[in-house]
Motif scaffolding. Structure first.
Motif, short mmCIF file in Angstrom:
data_model
loop_
_atom_site.label_atom_id
_atom_site.label_comp_id
_atom_site.label_asym_id
_atom_site.label_seq_id
_atom_site.Cartn_x
_atom_site.Cartn_y
_atom_site.Cartn_z
N SER A 163 -16.78 9.41 -0.22
CA SER A 163 -16.25 9.24 -1.47
C SER A 163 -17.28 10.37 -2.50
CB SER A 163 -16.35 7.99 -1.96
OG SER A 163 -15.72 7.57 -3.10
N GLY A 193 0.87 -1.08 -0.12
CA GLY A 193 0.02 -0.05 -0.07
C GLY A 193 0.89 1.29 0.01
N ILE A 244 -11.19 3.86 -2.55
CA ILE A 244 -10.91 2.49 -2.40
C ILE A 244 -11.24 2.06 -1.04
CG2 ILE A 244 -8.75 0.97 -1.78
CD1 ILE A 244 -7.24 2.78 -3.83
N VAL A 295 -9.22 9.28 -4.66
CA VAL A 295 -8.61 7.74 -4.93
C VAL A 295 -8.71 6.79 -3.57
CG1 VAL A 295 -6.79 6.13 -5.61
CG2 VAL A 295 -7.48 8.14 -6.99
N MET A 296 -8.08 7.42 -2.48
CA MET A 296 -7.75 6.77 -1.10
C MET A 296 -9.31 6.35 -0.58
SD MET A 296 -4.83 6.29 -0.49
CE MET A 296 -4.90 5.85 -2.40
N VAL A 303 -14.10 -1.13 -0.53
CA VAL A 303 -13.97 -2.05 0.34
C VAL A 303 -14.97 -2.08 1.46
CG1 VAL A 303 -12.21 -3.19 2.19
CG2 VAL A 303 -11.41 -2.28 -0.02
#
Length: 824
Positions: free
Chosen positions: A441, A350, A704, A700-701, A708
């Motif tokens: 997000s 990561g 992701i 992006v972080m 998840v």
């Protein structure tokens, strides 16, 4: 201790007998713990790790603020430096520094390096000694002293092969010889600077005035002085600086600007505004870990339910509640530790992703790694996570009297409601946390889209190639000769195949370079003693607007004859024209000056053109009101003819010409100035992407993490519904045997999932409001409570929940009544 080891050995053997359960739980935990380890390593390296300097806790960055002029953080004047150094009793040492480019010639080929101009106290403030030679002395920093330079260890290795005989040799910088006096220690780096050499400032106090706020100060406070005491003393010294170094900035002007010192730990100069991004990301991956723990807790509850008879037997044989709880907790801690060990490997991968995606302004990212502190953090998180999800089976099945479990779980019984409450609560929590992350997000997606929709003020940036060229006075002395050299370069570049337009200016949009100065208008004189408006200045040669695709709104562009004949003309941005004259046409023919009317006779500059606004500071910043001046000026500041010696060339070229454009451009420049390197080579598109870097990185972080979380939440909800169906097999069979339609059974099961998801969405919406407010500083063009985002996320999550419920519902509807009754 013996009992603990016995529990752990038994737990390992027990888990080894259930490989599918163990692998699923460990993989889930490894994902959550690995994400937390990776982000914590960045938070630790950037925010928590002390700076590698002596007396780090006493190092300060000295700034100013002037809210009356719109400056939240303002640089320092040399006048402040001299007064603070000589008069401040709360400071042991003060040093001034500034970024400087260094044109290196006389080696293999000319090159431009990043350097720092510093005063002699710079290295003593930081407590840094030279690895070779010496650091600067007060004599090096005197006006008129021989020029000296210190090299960084990497540059010494690269340019001189680590030769210890380099001390005393001469290095030509900006056309002037400098004696090499020292080399910095290996690994030394000032804040996040990429400087490769250091030169001295050599200010003459007799020429210093209160003004020219273009420098930065660092200091070391005395052991008994607090930051508040330092700031109070510096505030008292501002009038001293104005009196000792009189200039255009008066005390009344500073009072109007609400000017005052800002004193903060030096680490704040390094961290900048990335702190909220990192804390939001750490909180985000923390939620992912909670969802992972909830999933594993549900798995443990199912597993513990299957072992309830064994627990009851052990209780009957005399095992106490502590022994029962210890068994459950030791298993969960073992799972947490194994998941943490695998998570460290995931974190290492990561970190490589973070280094690739991280924005350029994220400091110390290249040196971030997994050290002892990070490993301790991972160990603590692993143990705490194990205890957290291990508590659920303890609370549910760790009671001293579990005899009722023998009756409740028999062949003829169905699962009681109490048995499902913990699993249902965990599923609701997973849905709620997933919604929070999806909202975050979604808000970042909306921000990114809003940024992409901003018109930067120029067109097709991917076609524009840029590089900086500097012609110091030691290379070309006469201002007119500098102009001629730059014109020759422009003409030569225009003649290259595939090149459509060429120009040059002191700054290119979104590069971080900026110059701001006061401006006076002829028809609206600024009263004596008052601060005039401060506006953005860009100096240029003709063709800059055409090359970048900035529209001409009114009037005309600058022409080469304007520069050769030293005409007093200027082009302004549309926002400047609207602000001062109402519209673009009305601005034409008006006159402005950079010289105060009460100081001397102003030199009036005529506005000959108005152009569209350009977002010079990034897409997320307002386009500043800008003045575009010819690069060669006469008496602009009342000091004769001035020329801009460092310009950024902008070359718009066809795609076919770009592969060889750099080499051809270098030959053109060197044909005019053989010692001038091409520096800061990039495209305008690179700068645009750089302005989006922090938002895209955060997006992006968060994206992701949200995906998840959505996946884990859906799996958790599916697990709860699926297990409920398996426990109600007899009931389903009876319903179908009594005539219930399969669709009715399906709807009954789906309703249970929808009920849980609705509770989770409701709880998540409440929590998301709080997270969104924390993200306010990261958002652009969207409110923290953005109803469309909340609505879309809720619908998406509800849809995923229905899908996760429908899959086990189909299985329930297909139950064969005869088979179900025989199974019972």
């Amino acid at each position: 201790m013996d009992a603990l080891l016995r529990h752990l050995r038994l737990s390992v053997r027990t888990l080894a007998r259930a490989p599918l359960f163990t692998v699923t739980a460990v993989a889930t935990l490894a994902l959550g713990i690995g994400a937390n380890t990776a982000i914590f390593s960045v938070v630790h390296g950037v925010l928590l790790e002390p700076l590698p300097y002596a007396n780090e806790d006493r190092l300060l960055g000295l700034w100013n603020e002037a809210p009356g002029l719109g400056f939240d953080l303002l640089n320092q004047s040399p006048a402040n430096y001299f007064v603070y150094r000589e008069d401040a009793t709360t400071l042991e040492e003060v040093a001034l520094w500034a970024d400087r480019t260094a044109q290196i010639s006389g080696l293999d080929q000319p090159e431009e390096l990043r350097g720092l101009m510093v005063t002699d106290g710079f290295f003593p403030v930081l407590g840094v000694q030279a690895a070779l030679g010496r650091t600067f002395t007060a004599a090096d920093d005197q006006p008129g002293a021989a020029r000296t330079v210190m090299l960084t260890h990497p540059y010494w290795q690269r340019a001189f092969g680590g030769d210890p005989g380099v001390i005393g040799r001469t290095l030509t910088i900006n056309g002037n010889p400098h004696e090499i006096v020292g080399v910095t220690p290996d690994g030394f780096r000032f804040l996040d600077s990429d400087a490769e050499l250091f030169t001295t400032a050599r200010f003459d106090p007799a020429e210093v005035i209160m003004g020219n706020f273009s420098y930065q100060l660092i200091a070391r406070r005395t052991p008994d002085a607090s930051i508040e005491q330092v700031q109070a003393e510096l505030s008292r010294l501002i009038p001293v600086a104005v009196e000792r170094f009189p200039g255009p900035v008066t005390m009344s002007m500073l009072e109007q600007a609400a000017f005052k010192p800002v004193t903060r730990p030096l680490k704040e100069d390094l961290v900048g505004d990335v702190r909220p991004v990192l804390w939001v990301l750490l909180g985000t991956v923390g939620m992912v870990l909670l969802i992972a723990c909830a999933n594993v807790a549900n798995l443990l509850l199912v597993r513990a339910e299957g072992r309830s008879r064994d627990v009851a037997v052990r209780t009957a044989l005399g095992a106490g509640r502590r022994a029962i709880a210890g068994g459950f907790l030791s298993e969960s801690v073992v799972l947490g530790l194994v998941g943490g060990a695998l998570g460290i490997g995931l974190a290492a991968g990561g970190l490589r992703l973070l280094r690739a995606l991280g924005p350029g302004e994220l400091p110390r990212l290249s040196s971030v790694g997994i050290d002892g502190t990070v490993l301790l953090f991972t160990l603590a998180v692993s143990v705490l996570a194990g205890l957290l999800f291990g508590l659920f089976p303890v609370l549910r099945y760790g009671k001293a009297d579990l005899a009722p479990a023998l009756k409740e779980g028999g062949r003829s019984g169905t699962a009681g409601r109490e048995k499902h409450r913990a699993r249902n609560a965990l599923a609701v929590g997973q849905v709620a946390l997933a919604l929070v992350l999806l909202v975050g997000s979604g808000l970042m997606i909306r921000s990114f889209q809003a940024l992409r929709d901003v018109d930067p003020g120029f067109s097709a940036p991917e076609e524009v190639f840029t590089f900086r060229v500097t012609l110091p006075s030691a290379v070309i002395e006469e201002p007119v000769a500098v102009l001629n050299a730059y014109e020759q370069m422009v003409r030569g570049l225009e003649a290259l195949p595939g090149v459509r337009a060429v120009s040059a200016a002191t700054a290119v949009p979104m590069s971080g370079s900026q110059s701001n100065d006061p401006i006076y208008r002829e028809e609206a004189p600024t009263p004596p003693g008052q601060i005039p408006p401060i506006r953005r200045f860009v100096f240029m040669v003709p063709g800059w607007f055409q090359t970048l695709g900035v529209p001409l709104v009114a009037g005309r562009d600058l022409e080469w004859s304007d520069l050769r004949d030293l005409r007093h003309v200027v082009v302004v941005s549309e926002s400047f024209a609207r602000e001062n004259y109402g519209d673009a046409r009305s601005a034409l023919g008006r006159r402005v000056s950079t010289i105060a009317l009460d100081d001397s006779e102003p030199v009036w500059q005529e506005i000959v053109g108005v152009v569209g606004d350009v977002h010079h500071d990034g897409l997320d910043q307002e386009a500043p009101a800008t003045m575009y001046w010819p690069m060669l000026q006469e008496n602009m500041y009342g000091v004769g003819t001035e020329v801009q010696r460092s310009l950024v060339f902008t070359v718009r070229a066809d795609a076919s010409a770009r592969p060889t454009l750099l080499e051809r451009s270098r030959q053109v420049v060197w044909s005019v100035a053989p010692s001038a390197p091409l520096a800061q080579v990039r495209t305008l598109q690179d700068l645009v992407q750089g302005s989006l870097a922090r938002t895209s990185f955060t997006l992006v972080m968060l994206g992701i993490a949200a995906l998840v979380a959505l996946l884990l939440g859906a799996i958790g909800l599916y697990g709860v519904i699926s297990y409920g169906v398996s426990q109600r097999t007899k009931e389903m069979g009876l319903r179908i045997a009594l005539g219930a339609e399969p669709s009715a059974v399906t709807a009954m099961v789906v309703r249970q999932g929808v009920r849980l998801s609705v509770l989770g969405v409701a709880a998540g919406l409440i929590a998301a409001f709080g997270l969104a407010r924390l993200m306010d500083s990261l958002l652009f063009g969207v409110e923290p409570v953005d109803l469309p985002t909340y609505a879309v996320v809720s619908v998406v999550l509800a849809g995923v929940a229905v899908l996760a419920s429908w899959l086990p519902a189909r299985r329930a509807a297909g139950v064969d009544p005869a088979t179900a009754l025989r199974a019972e």
